[in-house]
Design a protein around this motif. Structure first.
Motif, PDB file in Angstrom:
ATOM      1  N   GLN A 159      25.959 -21.547 109.953  1.00 20.72           N
ATOM      2  CA  GLN A 159      24.781 -21.206 109.147  1.00 20.72           C
ATOM      3  C   GLN A 159      23.894 -20.190 109.871  1.00 20.72           C
ATOM      4  O   GLN A 159      23.416 -19.237 109.262  1.00 20.72           O
ATOM      5  CB  GLN A 159      23.963 -22.470 108.852  1.00 20.72           C
ATOM      6  N   THR A 205      26.012 -25.930 111.701  1.00 23.58           N
ATOM      7  CA  THR A 205      24.721 -25.299 111.978  1.00 23.58           C
ATOM      8  C   THR A 205      24.908 -23.920 112.600  1.00 23.58           C
ATOM      9  O   THR A 205      24.218 -22.963 112.232  1.00 23.58           O
ATOM     10  CB  THR A 205      23.874 -26.193 112.906  1.00 23.58           C
ATOM     11  N   ILE A 217      20.064 -26.037 103.246  1.00 21.91           N
ATOM     12  CA  ILE A 217      21.280 -26.608 103.858  1.00 21.91           C
ATOM     13  C   ILE A 217      21.088 -26.747 105.368  1.00 21.91           C
ATOM     14  O   ILE A 217      21.432 -27.780 105.962  1.00 21.91           O
ATOM     15  CB  ILE A 217      22.516 -25.757 103.520  1.00 21.91           C
ATOM     16  N   THR A 218      20.541 -25.724 105.999  1.00 23.45           N
ATOM     17  CA  THR A 218      20.306 -25.772 107.448  1.00 23.45           C
ATOM     18  C   THR A 218      19.331 -26.893 107.802  1.00 23.45           C
ATOM     19  O   THR A 218      19.528 -27.612 108.786  1.00 23.45           O
ATOM     20  CB  THR A 218      19.783 -24.413 107.946  1.00 23.45           C
ATOM     21  N   HIS A 244      20.444 -21.481 101.644  1.00 23.74           N
ATOM     22  CA  HIS A 244      20.847 -21.513 103.050  1.00 23.74           C
ATOM     23  C   HIS A 244      19.829 -22.290 103.896  1.00 23.74           C
ATOM     24  O   HIS A 244      20.196 -23.127 104.725  1.00 23.74           O
ATOM     25  CB  HIS A 244      20.982 -20.078 103.575  1.00 23.74           C
ATOM     26  N   TYR A 280      25.530 -16.762 109.863  1.00 22.07           N
ATOM     27  CA  TYR A 280      25.494 -16.183 108.527  1.00 22.07           C
ATOM     28  C   TYR A 280      24.096 -15.660 108.200  1.00 22.07           C
ATOM     29  O   TYR A 280      23.950 -14.570 107.651  1.00 22.07           O
ATOM     30  CB  TYR A 280      25.947 -17.221 107.498  1.00 22.07           C
TER      31      TYR A 280
END
Length: 157
Positions: free
Chosen positions: A101, A98, A136-137, A133, A104
């Protein structure tokens, strides 16, 4: 009493973090993809960003305290005879992912969206990257919730 307050604060942080990401992926993101306009995402991130990061910091702080209490001290984190040690490690791995992420998004994805905000024809690729993204988070957040519930309730893990 302190333990209960920490659990409540931890859950409040989780609700804020997960709730914000669900709003992002189910409301803000589809609209931005349809219109090929990152403005909605940028506005959301500007408003939610500080709240979300505060919630994440709150979760990390309270989670560290709760995990140390649950394990009988951090020295037991790798002692798999302690019932929840493997779950605490799982939460730490999910937290690490996390944080990667979040970094990023902050350093790469949001600047790319800012760069194309006035260029709808150029926005679709950065928007799709951001969408992946964001999903996914959100998935990481939900998995962290499931693992955390399993620690306390002896759930599916």
């Amino acid at each position: 009493m302190l333990h209960q307050v920490l659990v409540i604060l931890h859950l409040l942080g989780a609700a804020t973090w997960i709730g914000g990401h669900l709003v992002l992926v189910r409301v803000v993101l589809p609209s931005a993809l349809r219109s090929r306009d990152p403005k909605g995402i940028l506005d959301f991130e500007r408003g939610y960003g500080r709240i979300g990061l505060t919630a994440l910091v709150l979760q990390v702080g309270t989670g560290a305290w709760l995990a140390a209490t649950w394990l009988g001290g951090w020295r037991h984190v790798l002692d798999f005879s302690v019932p929840a040690a493997h779950l605490v490690i799982a939460k730490l791995v999910l937290l690490g992912a996390t944080l990667v992420q979040a970094g990023y998004a902050y350093h790469r994805l949001i600047p790319r969206l800012v760069a194309v905000r006035d260029e709808p024809t150029e926005a679709i690729k950065p928007l799709r990257s951001f969408a992946l993204h964001a999903w996914i988070t959100t998935l990481l957040a939900v998995l962290m919730l499931i693992v955390g519930a399993s620690i306390r309730l002896g759930g599916p893990l």
